[in-house]
Motif scaffolding. Structure first.
Motif, short mmCIF file in Angstrom:
data_model
loop_
_atom_site.label_atom_id
_atom_site.label_comp_id
_atom_site.label_asym_id
_atom_site.label_seq_id
_atom_site.Cartn_x
_atom_site.Cartn_y
_atom_site.Cartn_z
N VAL A 60 75.16 -24.81 54.88
CA VAL A 60 74.09 -25.65 54.59
C VAL A 60 73.51 -26.26 55.18
CG1 VAL A 60 72.63 -27.47 53.19
CG2 VAL A 60 74.88 -26.31 51.94
N VAL A 61 72.33 -25.83 56.02
CA VAL A 61 72.24 -26.33 57.56
C VAL A 61 70.44 -26.92 56.33
CG1 VAL A 61 70.36 -26.06 59.75
CG2 VAL A 61 73.00 -24.45 58.59
N GLU A 62 70.07 -27.88 56.57
CA GLU A 62 68.35 -28.59 56.64
C GLU A 62 68.24 -29.40 57.59
OE1 GLU A 62 69.91 -30.41 52.29
OE2 GLU A 62 71.25 -31.45 53.17
N GLN A 63 66.49 -29.00 57.82
CA GLN A 63 66.15 -29.14 58.47
C GLN A 63 64.88 -30.11 57.88
OE1 GLN A 63 65.72 -27.41 62.37
NE2 GLN A 63 63.43 -27.45 62.28
N GLY A 64 64.34 -31.51 57.16
CA GLY A 64 63.36 -31.55 57.22
C GLY A 64 63.44 -31.34 55.18
N ALA A 65 62.33 -30.52 55.35
CA ALA A 65 62.62 -30.37 53.76
C ALA A 65 62.89 -28.77 53.17
CB ALA A 65 60.83 -30.39 53.01
N ALA A 66 62.89 -28.82 54.02
CA ALA A 66 64.26 -26.93 54.02
C ALA A 66 65.26 -27.31 53.81
CB ALA A 66 62.84 -25.72 55.55
N ARG A 67 65.78 -26.42 53.64
CA ARG A 67 67.36 -26.10 53.48
C ARG A 67 67.91 -24.14 53.61
NH1 ARG A 67 68.82 -28.78 48.97
NH2 ARG A 67 68.98 -30.68 49.32
N VAL A 68 68.76 -23.82 54.01
CA VAL A 68 69.31 -23.13 54.09
C VAL A 68 70.60 -22.63 54.38
CG1 VAL A 68 69.33 -21.32 56.00
CG2 VAL A 68 67.48 -22.00 56.16
N LEU A 69 70.45 -21.81 53.33
CA LEU A 69 72.53 -21.94 52.27
C LEU A 69 72.43 -20.39 53.25
CD1 LEU A 69 70.96 -21.96 49.31
CD2 LEU A 69 72.02 -23.98 50.46
N ILE A 70 73.69 -20.31 53.91
CA ILE A 70 74.18 -19.24 55.40
C ILE A 70 75.52 -18.90 54.16
CG2 ILE A 70 74.67 -18.01 57.06
CD1 ILE A 70 74.28 -20.51 58.04
N ALA A 71 75.54 -17.41 53.90
CA ALA A 71 76.68 -16.32 52.83
C ALA A 71 77.97 -16.41 53.67
CB ALA A 71 76.20 -15.27 52.29
N PRO A 72 79.06 -16.97 53.10
CA PRO A 72 80.53 -17.07 53.27
C PRO A 72 80.39 -16.42 54.33
CG PRO A 72 80.31 -18.02 51.25
CD PRO A 72 79.07 -17.77 51.35
N THR A 73 79.96 -14.00 53.76
CA THR A 73 80.05 -13.23 54.75
C THR A 73 79.05 -13.36 56.23
OG1 THR A 73 79.01 -12.24 53.16
CG2 THR A 73 81.11 -12.26 52.32
N ALA A 74 78.36 -13.87 56.08
CA ALA A 74 77.51 -13.68 57.09
C ALA A 74 77.73 -14.66 58.33
CB ALA A 74 75.85 -13.74 56.95
N MET A 76 80.22 -15.99 60.70
CA MET A 76 80.65 -15.96 61.45
C MET A 76 79.39 -14.81 62.54
SD MET A 76 83.68 -13.30 61.23
CE MET A 76 83.64 -11.96 60.51
N PHE A 77 78.65 -13.96 61.90
CA PHE A 77 77.38 -13.06 62.56
C PHE A 77 76.53 -13.63 62.89
CE2 PHE A 77 80.46 -10.48 59.96
CZ PHE A 77 80.60 -9.18 60.64
N LEU A 78 75.67 -14.41 62.14
CA LEU A 78 74.65 -16.06 62.33
C LEU A 78 74.49 -17.46 63.37
CD1 LEU A 78 73.09 -16.27 58.59
CD2 LEU A 78 72.88 -14.17 60.83
N PHE A 79 75.86 -17.23 63.38
CA PHE A 79 75.86 -18.10 64.06
C PHE A 79 75.78 -18.37 65.53
CE2 PHE A 79 78.44 -20.92 67.75
CZ PHE A 79 78.05 -21.81 67.47
N GLY A 80 74.99 -19.03 65.55
CA GLY A 80 73.70 -19.51 66.63
C GLY A 80 72.41 -18.62 67.05
N THR A 81 72.19 -18.33 65.70
CA THR A 81 70.70 -17.54 65.68
C THR A 81 69.86 -18.78 65.34
OG1 THR A 81 72.20 -15.86 64.68
CG2 THR A 81 69.71 -16.41 63.87
N GLU A 82 68.38 -18.69 65.49
CA GLU A 82 67.02 -19.19 65.66
C GLU A 82 66.62 -17.73 64.25
OE1 GLU A 82 64.09 -20.37 68.78
OE2 GLU A 82 63.43 -18.98 68.26
N ILE A 83 66.25 -19.19 63.59
CA ILE A 83 65.10 -18.72 62.21
C ILE A 83 63.18 -19.33 62.44
CG2 ILE A 83 64.86 -18.70 60.07
CD1 ILE A 83 67.77 -19.45 59.77
N ASP A 84 62.55 -17.58 62.91
CA ASP A 84 61.61 -18.35 63.26
C ASP A 84 60.86 -17.68 61.89
OD1 ASP A 84 58.74 -19.06 64.56
OD2 ASP A 84 59.25 -17.73 65.98
N TYR A 85 59.04 -18.13 62.17
CA TYR A 85 58.97 -17.53 60.50
C TYR A 85 57.09 -16.92 61.86
CZ TYR A 85 55.70 -15.99 56.84
OH TYR A 85 54.91 -15.11 56.37
N HIS A 86 56.56 -16.22 61.52
CA HIS A 86 55.97 -15.24 63.01
C HIS A 86 54.86 -14.83 61.67
CE1 HIS A 86 53.22 -13.93 65.18
NE2 HIS A 86 53.24 -11.71 64.54
N THR A 87 53.12 -15.21 61.35
CA THR A 87 52.33 -15.03 61.44
C THR A 87 51.20 -14.04 62.17
OG1 THR A 87 52.52 -17.04 59.29
CG2 THR A 87 50.42 -15.78 59.88
N GLY A 88 51.03 -12.96 61.99
CA GLY A 88 50.16 -12.40 62.39
C GLY A 88 49.08 -11.03 61.67
#
Length: 125
Positions: A60-74, A76-88
């Motif tokens: 579980v990664v919490e930041q402000g009112a946002a909470r990201v839950l990283i599934a166990p199988t993922a 080791m593959f997501l370590f160091g990842t930046e999650i962004d949201y882009h609007t175009g």
């Protein structure tokens, strides 16, 4: 989780934080679960779903009112990842800047990771 003490396994940009918090509030969700599945032309695809409750082995990664839950199988593959949201003008969506990815497909929806040491894929390749 594969982590460094005091450092979150993934980082969330302010744009992603705002979007995740909004989705959670609109749907009454406990968090946004992120995972991986086999598929696509490069071999793997990210998965995302709003979750009612964290699973026991979710990271579980919490930041402000946002909470990201990283599934166990993922994890080791997501370590160091930046999650962004882009609007175009033509599209909007989450973007993953993942240092573990070794290849992507032309459409950008599918990713590949280097096989782990000692894995069957590594021995066969």
């Amino acid at each position: 989780m594969f982590s460094i003490p005091g450092k979150p396994p993934v980082t969330i940009t302010p744009a992603a934080e705002a979007r995740i918090a909004r989705l959670m509030a609109e749907r009454g969700a406990s968090g946004l679960r992120i995972g991986l599945k086999k598929g696509g032309c490069a071999g793997m695809e990210y998965t995302m779903e709003l979750a009612d409750t964290p699973s026991p082995n979710d990271e579980v990664v919490e930041q402000g009112a946002a909470r990201v839950l990283i599934a166990p199988t993922a994890q080791m593959f997501l370590f160091g990842t930046e999650i962004d949201y882009h609007t175009g003008l033509l599209d909007s969506g989450f973007r993953f800047v993942n240092p573990n990815v070794t290849d992507t497909c032309g459409c950008g929806e599918s990713i590949r990771f280097e096989p782990l040491e000692g894995s069957a894929a590594r021995r066969d390749g």
